[in-house]
Design an enzyme around this catalytic site. Structure first.
Site, short mmCIF file in Angstrom:
data_model
loop_
_atom_site.label_atom_id
_atom_site.label_comp_id
_atom_site.label_asym_id
_atom_site.label_seq_id
_atom_site.Cartn_x
_atom_site.Cartn_y
_atom_site.Cartn_z
N CYS A 118 0.81 -1.23 0.00
CA CYS A 118 0.00 0.00 0.00
C CYS A 118 0.84 1.27 0.00
O CYS A 118 0.33 2.35 -0.24
CB CYS A 118 -0.94 0.01 1.21
N HIS A 257 -3.45 7.30 2.54
CA HIS A 257 -3.81 6.00 1.97
C HIS A 257 -5.18 5.62 2.53
O HIS A 257 -5.44 5.78 3.72
CB HIS A 257 -2.76 4.96 2.36
N ASN A 287 -10.14 -0.21 -0.03
CA ASN A 287 -8.68 -0.09 -0.03
C ASN A 287 -8.14 -0.60 -1.37
O ASN A 287 -8.20 -1.80 -1.63
CB ASN A 287 -8.12 -0.91 1.14
#
Ligand code: ACO
Length: 330
Positions: A118, A257, A287
């Protein structure tokens, strides 16, 4: 030509691609033992996009990259390099970046994939910034592109409800900055990267081409990730502010994020940032790993919230653990 030290990486365009298929929490609950209520309360996620078979990391990354180049007014043939943050590449090799290079006709660009889960987009910005300031290239396309739907274990309701697919891209171009404009001028002001491989086992994918067992599913200890995420991210944000002699009050927008609304809120709260200064898209995209920051950044730029001159702080944490920040003046 000016000295490399006066060169700066300026963000000149953004672009995104999202798969056509949207899956709501209610639709997911038909397949998985979960509910809209549970997912919304614990994560803030309402829906995610899931890729069709043709929507691979390179397909989506090329579409996002093409849009970013158009926004920047940069011809693909003039592009210097392509960096793709992805954990879900089309092939072990060649890289997703070279597939995208071919699709765009960016024939002079070199390219490579970057594996930092990520944090892939933040890591990509950092590498691109260094390449641009060093004078190695004059332009870099940084892409985050992920198809996590292909690595989700739909038997594990603790992870499969959290992720979605998509791609986002930015163009960074070298510009000379006069010494008097060092603080007010556009460009990447700093990046800070971190990793702690001792925490590799709290979030990982359990297969790859380097192993005989080719099954590959995401595995996560959500509580442990949560515990580390808020403190490490708040630390990364403070580190960026301190390095630049700034306080949270100087930041126009935080673009975190998009893992989980509670992690995003936790970091915003620790910094004392008003919610309207934190860009949130996790409700719509879930996500999307390395793609989540460029997706959120693009949305806030195109809807007019983030404007030229604004100071924008990006932060991410992901498998590795890896984490970091990038401070950019638009
Ligand atoms: N639907 C319904 N119930 C569920 C689901 C689900 N999808 N998932 C778990 N549960 C149940 C569990 O079985 C458990 O039930 P029990 O009490 O009867 O045993 C209960 O909910 C609580 O489970 P926990 O795992 O303890 O739930 P928690 O409150 O920790 O929330 C979550 C889980 C949302 C994953 C949380 O730990 C979290 O946000 N972690 C951060 C991880 C993250 O966001 N990772 C993204 C990747 S990393 C990154 O990008 C930063």
């Amino acid at each position: 030509m000016s000295e490399p030290s006066s060169r700066r990486a300026v963000l000149t365009g953004t672009g995104i691609y999202l798969p056509e298929k949207i899956v709501t929490n209610a639709e997911l609950a038909e397949r998985v033992d979960t509910s809209d209520e549970w997912i919304t309360e614990r994560t803030g996620i309402k829906q995610r996009h899931f890729a069709a078979p043709h929507e691979t990391a390179s397909f989506m990354g090329a579409a996002a990259g093409r849009a970013a180049l158009e926004a920047a007014g940069l011809a693909p043939e003039a592009l210097g390099a392509i960096i793709v943050g992805t954990s879900t590449p089309d092939n072990a090799f060649p890289s997703t970046a070279v597939h995208i290079q071919a699709a765009l006709g960016a024939n002079k660009a070199f390219g490579f994939d970057l594996a930092a889960a990520c944090s892939g987009f933040i890591y990509g910005i950092s590498v691109a910034d260094a390449m641009l300031r060093a004078g190695q290239v004059d332009s870099v396309l940084v892409i985050g592109s992920e198809v996590y739907s292909r690595i989700l274990n739909f038997e594990d309701r603790g992870t499969c409800v959290l992720f979605g697919d998509g791609a986002g891209a930015v163009v960074l171009q070298a510009r000379d900055v006069a010494p008097e404009d060092t603080k007010s001028g556009a460009g990447v002001l700093s990046t800070h990267l971190h990793a702690d491989g001792r925490l590799a086992d709290i979030l990982y994918v359990d297969g790859a081409t380097g192993r005989r067992d080719m099954s590959a599913h995401l595995v996560m200890n959500g509580r442990e990730v949560f515990r580390h995420a808020v403190s490490l991210l708040a630390g990364a944000v403070t580190e960026a502010l301190t390095a630049n002699g700034l306080t949270a009050a100087d930041i126009d927008f935080l673009v975190p994020h998009q893992a989980n609304k509670r992690i995003i809120d936790g970091v915003g709260k620790k910094l004392g940032l008003a919610p309207e200064r934190v860009v949130v898209t996790v409700d719509k995209h879930a996500n999307t790993s390395a793609a989540s920051i460029p997706l959120a950044l693009h949305e806030a730029i195109t809807d007019g919230r983030i404007k030229p001159g604004h100071l924008v702080l990006l932060e991410a944490l992901g498998g590795g653990l890896t984490w970091g920040s990038a401070l950019i003046r638009l």
